[in-house]
Design an enzyme around this catalytic site. Structure first.
Site, PDB file in Angstrom:
ATOM      1  N   SER A 377       0.829  -1.197   0.000  1.00 21.33           N
ATOM      2  CA  SER A 377       0.000   0.000   0.000  1.00 21.33           C
ATOM      3  C   SER A 377       0.863   1.246   0.000  1.00 21.33           C
ATOM      4  O   SER A 377       2.008   1.223   0.425  1.00 21.33           O
ATOM      5  CB  SER A 377      -0.899   0.019   1.232  1.00 21.33           C
ATOM      6  N   LYS A 378       0.290   2.292  -0.493  1.00 23.13           N
ATOM      7  CA  LYS A 378       1.083   3.503  -0.677  1.00 23.13           C
ATOM      8  C   LYS A 378       1.509   4.144   0.633  1.00 23.13           C
ATOM      9  O   LYS A 378       2.364   5.003   0.639  1.00 23.13           O
ATOM     10  CB  LYS A 378       0.322   4.496  -1.553  1.00 23.13           C
ATOM     11  N   ARG A 379       0.907   3.740   1.715  1.00 23.32           N
ATOM     12  CA  ARG A 379       1.350   4.286   2.988  1.00 23.32           C
ATOM     13  C   ARG A 379       2.686   3.708   3.410  1.00 23.32           C
ATOM     14  O   ARG A 379       3.400   4.281   4.216  1.00 23.32           O
ATOM     15  CB  ARG A 379       0.335   3.945   4.086  1.00 23.32           C
TER      16      ARG A 379
END
Length: 605
Positions: A377-379
Site C-alpha cells: 500500500s502507498k502508505r
RNA sequence: GGCCCCAUAGUCUAGCGGUCUAGGACGUCGCCCUCUCACGGCGAAAACAAGGGUUCAAGUCCCUUUGGGGUCACCA
C-alpha cells in the site's frame, strides 16, 4: 509372519485430488472408494501397500466420479501430484446433488445443493486474458505485476491480451488516471491487443460505456429469479450491519429483507421510480467450489455468501456483475488476477451459473506485500509505477523484478528478458507465498541492467529521464534568475535529479516551533494524504492545499512552508516552493515528504 | 470474529519422499583487487514455524496447533 491374502480389499475414505491443481493436490473432498489390491508385486506389507495404492487412487477416483476403482498394486512410486496436474478432473463434488441453474439462482432456495466448480477452460480454447485496472489513481505496480503474468501467458500461448477499464465507480474515478495507466503500462513494455485506445472486436472496453449491456443482463437475471430488486436504504443497511456486529454474528451481510418481495410489487415500485439496487439471489445452502489453477478446488459454504449488489442505484453495475458479463462477452479464457479476489470468486461462479455460462479458468496470483507482509500500500511503499520511473529504474529491470515476485525462471536464473520469460513461462513455477516487494533487490537488478548499457545507451536513458530537454526547460524557468554563470546551474539544481535526500545537515531546522517532532512528522504525512486525494498537480492548487493543511495544524505558513522546502529540496533556499514541487513531480515529492516525516519524527525533541 | 489462502534464512526463492551435512540471489559482515569510490572476485554468518501421524525413509504427503495474509461495501 502371517500369510498374505491373495488380495486385499479395503474401503477407505479417499480424498479426491484437486483437479489439475498445480500445487499440492491435497484433500478437499472425501469420497468412499473401494480399492482392490493385488499384493503380489508389493514390497511392503499388504496393508501399507494398499494405502499407497489408495493414495494413487485419488486421481483415478477423481476422474471416475468416485465409483469403484481398482488399482494395480505395484511398488512404483505414485505421483498423484503429477497425475493431477495432467488433468484429472472432478465432475461431482461430494455427495450432494447437482444444482440446476434455477436452484442455484434461488427459485428453490431451501434445497441444499452442491454447485459444480467452473469447468476448466479447455486446453485448446484460444487464450484471451485481460487486465482490468480501475482508473482511481496512479498506475499501480500491482497492475503492472498482474499485467505481466497475463501478458506472458497470452504471448506464450499465442493468445490475446486485453485491457479493459473498470470505471464503474463514478465517485472514485480520476480524470487523469486512465491515460497514466496506459502510459505506465506501455513504459514497462506491455502492450495490449484490444483496449479502449486501440479498439477491438469486443468493445467498448470501458465499462462506463457498457451500461446498457449490464442493465440488460441484470434484467435478465431478475426475470429468471437469479436476482431481485432491493429497495433498502443506506440507513437500513447500516442499521442491519450495526446490529449484526453488536450481536457478534459470525456471518455478516445483507439480511435479504427485499428478497421475499412479490414480483409484481417489486416491478411496480421500480416502475414508480423508487430507488433500488439489484441483488444476487444467492442459494441459501450448499457449497460452491471455486477452481483455482494454482490452488485446486477451493470450497466455499454458500451460507457465507450474501446477496451481493449487482446493479447500483445509479444504474452502474458493481465489479462482480460487470466483470462476469464482460469476461463472458469478451470471451476471456483465463482470469488471472490478484489473490484478494479469491473470496469473491464464488459470487462470480454463482453468476456464471445463473447466466448459464461456462466460467473461465481462475488463476489467483499472490499479493505483493510491503515489508510488514500486508498487502502493498502507498502508505508503506511507493506503489506508483511513475515513482519507479522517476526514481531511475529502467522499465526492463522493473518488469524483471516483478517477474521474480512469485515466479521463478528455473535454474538459478534471476535476470532475464520479457521474451525469455514468455518462453520459459509455466504456472507450476509460481509460488504462493506473498512476496515482499523489496526495493534493495530491485535496485540491484537495475544496476545490472545499467551496467549492460553502452555508454551511448546510458546517456540516452538519462536524456529520456529527468535530464530531458523538456524537464531542463522547466528547471531553467525556475533558476535562470538565480544564476550568474552557467557553472552554477548544476550545483543549484542538484535536488531535481536526486533520489532521496540527506536531511542530516538540516535536520535541526526541520520542525515547527513548539511542536513535538513526532507531531510534525505526522503532519507531513497528513499532507501526503491530502496531496494524494487531489486530481491535478499544479502550483496554485498545491498552495491552496498546503495552506489549508497548515491552517488545520495551526502552523504558521512561514514555518510550515520552510518545513516543506527543507523536506522537498533539502535546502533552506529554493525557487518558489510550489513551482519547485510541480517540477519535482508528485512521486518524488511524496516520497521525500514521507522520508522527511520519518527523519523528523525520529528527531530528538 | 466467520470464511478463504499461505508457511524454507531479514528479503526473493530452488526443492515435487531417499541425490539436503537444504542450493542460488538481495541485504549484512570479512578478505582480495585498487590512487579513491564503485564494479568485480573470494569467503562467512543466516532458514525447513511447532507437534503429531503415514513411510524402511519427510523440507517434501496427511492432521492439528501456531503464525502471517486476504475478504466480509450501492470500491474495485
Amino acid at each position: 509372519m502371517t500369510r498374505r491374502p491373495s488380495s486385499v480389499t479395503i474401503t477407505a475414505s479417499v480424498t479426491i485430488a484437486r483437479s489439475s491443481a498445480v500445487h499440492r493436490p491435497s484433500a478437499r473432498v472425501t469420497t468412499p472408494v473401494t480399492v482392490v489390491v493385488d499384493p503380489g508385486a508389493g514390497a511392503g506389507g499388504a496393508v501399507g501397500e494398499a494405502r499407497a495404492v489408495a493414495g494413487r487412487a485419488r486421481v483415478a477416483a477423481a476422474s471416475s466420479r468416485g465409483r469403484r476403482t481398482t488399482a494395480e498394486g505395484s511398488s512404483s512410486r505414485g505421483r498423484p501430484a503429477g497425475e493431477a496436474r495432467r488433468g484429472a478432473r472432478i465432475t461431482v463434488i461430494g455427495g450432494g446433488r447437482r444444482c440446476s441453474p434455477a436452484a442455484a439462482s434461488g427459485r428453490d432456495p431451501r434445497t441444499p445443493c452442491v454447485l459444480q466448480g467452473p469447468p476448466m477452460a479447455s486446453e485448446d480454447r484460444p487464450v484471451r486474458v485481460r487486465i482490468a485496472p480501475s482508473p482511481t489513481g496512479d498506475p499501480h505496480v500491482g497492475t503492472a505485476y498482474i499485467a505481466l503474468f497475463n501478458y506472458a501467458f497470452a504471448r506464450q500461448r499465442g493468445g490475446k491480451f486485453i485491457l479493459r477499464i473498470e470505471d464503474t465507480d463514478q465517485s472514485r474515478a480520476r480524470a487523469d488516471s486512465e491515460q497514466m495507466i496506459f502510459d505506465a503500462l506501455r513504459w514497462v513494455g506491455l502492450s495490449w491487443d484490444e483496449g479502449p485506445d486501440v479498439g477491438g472486436p469486443f468493445g467498448p472496453y470501458r465499462q462506463s460505456e457498457r451500461r446498457a449491456i449490464y442493465a440488460e443482463h441484470a434484467a435478465l437475471l431478475v426475470e429468471r429469479g437469479g436476482a431481485y430488486r432491493c429497495f433498502c436504504t443506506a440507513e437500513r443497511l447500516g442499521q442491519v450491519r450495526a446490529q449484526q456486529q453488536a450481536e457478534k454474528r459470525s456471518t455478516l451481510g445483507y439480511d435479504r429483507h427485499c428478497r421475499g418481495l412479490e414480483r409484481d410489487e417489486s416491478a411496480r415500485r421500480a416502475a414508480a421510480g423508487e430507488a433500488h439496487v439489484i441483488r444476487l439471489a444467492a442459494p441459501l445452502a450448499g457449497k460452491v467450489i471455486v477452481h483455482d489453477k494454482l490452488r485446486g478446488e477451493v470450497p466455499f459454504d454458500v451460507g457465507q455468501i450474501d446477496d451481493q449488489v449487482l446493479m447500483k442505484s445509479d444504474g452502474m453495475p458493481t465489479y462482480h456483475l460487470a466483470n462476469v458479463v464482460d469476461d463472458h462477452l469478451m470471451q476471456i479464457s483465463h482470469v488471472i488476477r490478484a489473490e484478494e479476489w479469491i473470496s469473491s470468486t464464488p459470487k462470480h461462479v454463482l453468476l456464471y451459473q445463473a447466466f448459464g455460462w461456462d466460467a473461465p479458468e481462475f488463476i489467483h496470483m499472490p499479493l505483493l506485500r510491503s515489508a510488514d507482509k500486508s498487502k502493498i500500500s502507498k502508505r508503506k511503499n511507493p506503489v506508483s509505477i511513475n515513482f519507479y520511473r522517476d526514481a531511475g529504474i529502467l522499465p526492463a529491470a522493473l518488469l524483471n523484478f516483478l517477474a521474480l515476485m512469485g515466479w521463478s525462471f528455473g535454474g538459478d536464473r534471476e535476470k532475464f528478458t520479457l521474451a525469455e520469460m514468455i518462453e520459459a513461462f509455466a504456472w507450476d513455477k509460481v509460488s504462493l507465498g506473498g512476496p515482499v516487494f523489496n526495493l534493495d533487490k530491485l535496485v540491484w537488478l537495475n544496476e545490472k541492467y545499467i551496467h549492460e548499457l553502452s555508454h551511448a545507451e546510458l546517456v540516452d536513458a538519462l536524456l529520456g529521464w529527468r535530464l530531458s530537454r523538456d524537464h531542463l526547460i522547466e528547471i531553467a524557468k525556475l533558476v535562470r534568475e538565480r544564476i550568474k554563470r552557467l557553472d552554477e546551474f548544476v550545483p543549484l539544481t542538484e535536488y531535481f535529479f536526486s533520489g532521496d535526500l540527506d536531511y542530516a545537515p538540516v535536520i535541526a531546522e526541520m520542525g515547527i516551533p513548539e511542536v513535538e517532532p513526532a507531531l510534525v512528522g505526522r503532519g507531513l504525512l497528513a499532507l501526503v494524504e491530502r496531496l494524494d486525494a487531489r486530481d491535478g498537480w499544479e502550483a496554485k492548487g498545491l498552495e491552496e492545499e498546503a495552506r489549508a493543511w497548515a491552517e488545520e495544524h495551526q502552523w504558521k505558513t512561514k514555518h510550515a512552508f520552510m518545513l516543506l522546502r527543507l523536506a522537498v529540496t533539502g535546502r533552506k533556499a529554493s525557487p518558489p516552493l510550489f513551482d519547485t514541487i510541480v517540477v519535482l513531480g508528485k512521486e518524488i515529492t511524496r516520497r521525500r515528504l514521507r522520508v522527511a516525516a520519518e527523519a523528523v519524527a525520529a528527531r530528538k525533541a
